[in-house]
Scaffold this active site. Structure first.
Site, PDB file in Angstrom:
ATOM      1  N   VAL A 111       0.829  -1.211   0.000  1.00  0.00           N
ATOM      2  CA  VAL A 111       0.000   0.000   0.000  1.00  0.00           C
ATOM      3  C   VAL A 111       0.865   1.263   0.000  1.00  0.00           C
ATOM      4  O   VAL A 111       1.890   1.325   0.653  1.00  0.00           O
ATOM      5  CB  VAL A 111      -1.003  -0.018   1.185  1.00  0.00           C
ATOM      6  N   ASP A 113       0.515   4.778   1.165  1.00  0.00           N
ATOM      7  CA  ASP A 113      -0.337   5.619   2.013  1.00  0.00           C
ATOM      8  C   ASP A 113       0.162   7.066   1.956  1.00  0.00           C
ATOM      9  O   ASP A 113      -0.264   7.840   1.111  1.00  0.00           O
ATOM     10  CB  ASP A 113      -0.312   5.029   3.437  1.00  0.00           C
ATOM     11  N   THR A 114       1.128   7.418   2.814  1.00  0.00           N
ATOM     12  CA  THR A 114       1.670   8.786   2.776  1.00  0.00           C
ATOM     13  C   THR A 114       2.815   8.905   1.759  1.00  0.00           C
ATOM     14  O   THR A 114       3.313   9.977   1.504  1.00  0.00           O
ATOM     15  CB  THR A 114       2.221   9.200   4.151  1.00  0.00           C
ATOM     16  N   ILE A 181      -6.875  -0.506   5.219  1.00  0.00           N
ATOM     17  CA  ILE A 181      -7.074  -1.775   4.525  1.00  0.00           C
ATOM     18  C   ILE A 181      -6.486  -2.904   5.375  1.00  0.00           C
ATOM     19  O   ILE A 181      -5.325  -2.829   5.796  1.00  0.00           O
ATOM     20  CB  ILE A 181      -6.395  -1.752   3.137  1.00  0.00           C
TER      21      ILE A 181
END
Ligand code: 5GP
Length: 202
Positions: A111, A113-114, A181
């Site tokens: 993933v 994310d930031t 998630i």
């Protein structure tokens, strides 16, 4: 509280399968670097879909990165934020780093994310490969690309190199909103996880 969504192994498998043709045609990777622990399973699944008849399996190397928050006011010069440390890295002095020179390297994580982790991974790998290239007096260029299962559509703290963005060397199987998630490899009860995925799938 941030809303949780659940992804099954089956869905992860299919996301990798779906992305593989584009990865093969656009990036032609010779090597994968999986960012642990979330990148391991997707990288292994991808390897099966990237396998070309008569060609060897694409090797997977693992790196580990850990994120931590820097405290507000802990350093008057540095603003609070997120820092990354290496928990596992390629051996700089051995063949491992030299092995990346001139290759198309696919970085895999679960993933984005930031984007702090991906920024760190790309920057540091590029830097270390460049050092190895100079040391070995070689001229080939190494191209990094990225595959993630999910990209969160949000303001990013980290940034990717301009050439990587311009050449679109970044694939997210799915772009999602800023939710949490839950991946199957984190589940302690996989049946319950799969049940929740039916109710709150992404
Ligand atoms: P970054 O903020 O650097 O893009 O992501 C850092 C790490 O936080 C990811 O590699 C992942 O391990 C974790 N992370 C971020 N968002 C999620 C999420 O929605 N679910 C899970 N399971 N982990 C996440």
């Amino acid at each position: 509280m941030v809303e949780k969504f659940y992804v099954t192994y089956n869905q992860v498998h299919k996301l990798c399968q779906e992305a593989a043709p584009r990865i093969l045609s656009d990036f032609k990777p010779n090597l994968m670097i999986a960012i642990g622990g979330g990148g391991y399973v997707p990288a292994r699944i991808l390897r099966s879909f990237l396998k070309q008849p008569g060609a060897p399996n694409i090797p997977i190397q693992a790196i580990g990165l850990s994120l931590y928050e820097t405290l507000s006011g802990s350093d008057p010069v540095e603003a609070p934020g997120t820092k990354v440390t290496r928990t596992q890295w390629l051996d700089l002095s051995s063949l491992e780093m030299g092995n990346l020179i001139g290759k198309n390297v696919l970085i895999v994580d679960e993933v984005d994310d930031t984007r702090t982790t991906l920024e760190y991974a790309v920057k540091e790998l590029e830097k270390d490969v460049e050092t190895a290239r100079k040391q070995q007096g070689r001229t080939e260029t190494t191209k990094f690309s990225i595959f993630v299962l999910h990209n969160k559509d949000k303001q990013k703290k980290g940034h990717l190199p301009t050439d990587m963005v311009e050449e679109q060397r970044y694939i997210a199987a799915r772009t999602v909103t800023d939710v949490w998630i839950c991946y199957p490899w984190e589940a302690t009860d996989i049946d319950e996880h799969d049940r929740l995925a039916q109710e709150k799938g992404i």
